[in-house]
Design an enzyme around this catalytic site. Structure first.
Site, PDB file in Angstrom:
ATOM      1  N   TYR A 199      -6.353  -2.167   3.153  1.00 56.15           N
ATOM      2  CA  TYR A 199      -5.962  -1.251   1.931  1.00 56.15           C
ATOM      3  C   TYR A 199      -7.074  -0.215   2.041  1.00 56.15           C
ATOM      4  O   TYR A 199      -8.451  -0.362   2.040  1.00 56.15           O
ATOM      5  CB  TYR A 199      -6.263  -2.149   0.537  1.00 56.15           C
ATOM      6  CG  TYR A 199      -5.910  -1.393  -0.684  1.00 56.15           C
ATOM      7  CD1 TYR A 199      -5.206  -0.100  -0.816  1.00 56.15           C
ATOM      8  CD2 TYR A 199      -6.166  -2.008  -1.720  1.00 56.15           C
ATOM      9  CE1 TYR A 199      -4.980   0.496  -1.983  1.00 56.15           C
ATOM     10  CE2 TYR A 199      -5.972  -1.237  -3.071  1.00 56.15           C
ATOM     11  CZ  TYR A 199      -5.277   0.091  -3.217  1.00 56.15           C
ATOM     12  OH  TYR A 199      -5.250   0.540  -4.274  1.00 56.15           O
ATOM     13  N   LYS A 246      -1.954  -0.155   3.371  1.00 54.49           N
ATOM     14  CA  LYS A 246      -1.667   0.470   1.886  1.00 54.49           C
ATOM     15  C   LYS A 246      -2.736   1.731   1.903  1.00 54.49           C
ATOM     16  O   LYS A 246      -3.935   1.442   1.789  1.00 54.49           O
ATOM     17  CB  LYS A 246      -1.895  -0.593   1.009  1.00 54.49           C
ATOM     18  CG  LYS A 246      -1.678   0.078  -0.483  1.00 54.49           C
ATOM     19  CD  LYS A 246      -2.033  -0.805  -1.608  1.00 54.49           C
ATOM     20  CE  LYS A 246      -1.756  -0.179  -2.769  1.00 54.49           C
ATOM     21  NZ  LYS A 246      -2.509  -1.082  -4.041  1.00 54.49           N
TER      22      LYS A 246
END
Length: 302
Positions: A137, A165
């Site tokens: 992420y 992400k």
């Protein structure tokens, strides 16, 4: 791994609380079921929107178990395990494996701002701690550190690291990440459609708490060769996205208020230092949902 290893439409789900601040596990399961019933094939549990900075490690395990009991088998379950302490993230990764997560979300260590060697060392230790697929992420607006392309190149060579992400918004770089073999997920609702055009596997949403069906529709329209229809769908939900992400306390606070407005939750309790939306913010959120054509619960529709 598939091209979309964690599903295509995911939301980083909120963690409902009782008035005394304890976790409302019935509410947790209600939110999870609501999301699965509205277009989701994946859920992220105990991410930032789940208020993971203020939940304990043990609570994170209990929340994941509650979600698994409610919707396990109906959606991929991704456990948020990212912290700025490597040993804590290792512990959380191992717990996620024991509880039965389908994967983990590993954010860049925040606040202590390690250099790229430190970031890579942190990732390596946590990835090795459990036998689970990993979604990295990248959200420098929260962490203070952006993952360098060279760091991605190294991490992409590890079998368990399969996805990213992305909340950086550099879509040309996203294409390069895809070329490395990583599935890229949009981490910013306002960019969801644009990410599809750049080869993204799907979304990890916040607005998906109330526009999940629309996200599914937009994804399907785009992949069925009708980008014009996908654009219309995106434009229709944009007032809701703007309303949820446009208040100072966006994220958990706005998502919980939205769930209250549509009748999924009966409150919008958060843990300090977050505070609930005030009346003015709530009214703006309500107006945005109405403008997007979202049906509100009868007692809050005014």
């Amino acid at each position: 791994m598939t091209a979309a290893p964690f599903g295509t439409v995911l939301t980083a789900m909120v963690t409902p609380f009782h008035e005394d601040g304890s976790v409302d596990f019935e509410g947790v399961q209600k939110v999870a079921q609501h999301l699965v019933d509205h277009g989701h094939d994946g859920l992220v549990v105990s991410g930032t929107t789940g208020e993971s900075p203020t939940t304990t490690k043990e609570e994170d395990g209990e929340i994941l178990a509650a979600v698994k009991d409610a919707v396990g088998g109906s959606a991929k379950l991704v456990a948020g395990i990212g912290t700025n302490d490597t040993s804590t993230s290792i512990w959380l990764a191992q717990q996620a494996q024991k509880v039965g997560a389908d994967g983990v979300l590993l954010v860049t260590p925040y606040y202590n701002k390690p250099g790229q060697r430190g970031v890579l060392n942190h990732f390596r230790q946590v990835v090795d701690a459990a036998e689970l697929p990993v979604m990295l992420y990248d959200v420098p607006g929260r962490t203070g550190t952006q993952i360098a392309l060279e760091t991605y190149q190294a991490a992409a060579s590890w079998e368990q690291v399969v996805a990213v992400k992305d909340a950086v918004g550099d879509m040309a770089r996203g294409v390069r990440l895809t070329d490395l073999g990583l599935a890229v997920y949009s981490g910013d609702d306002v960019n969801n459609l644009a990410w599809l055009a750049h080869g993204a596997a799907g979304f990890v949403s916040v607005a998906g708490h109330v526009v999940g069906d629309r996200l599914r529709q937009m994804y399907d329209e785009f992949h069925h060769g009708d980008p014009a229809a996908a654009l219309d769908t995106f434009a229709g939900m944009l007032p809701a996205i703007d309303a949820i992400m446009g208040v100072p306390n966006y994220g958990a606070t706005a998502a919980k208020a939205a769930l209250q407005l549509v009748g999924v939750l009966d409150n919008r309790h958060v843990r300090s230092p977050l505070v609930e939306l005030d009346d003015e913010e709530l009214a703006a959120l309500r107006d945005g949902l109405v403008a997007a054509g979202i049906e509100l619960a009868g007692d809050v529709a005014r």
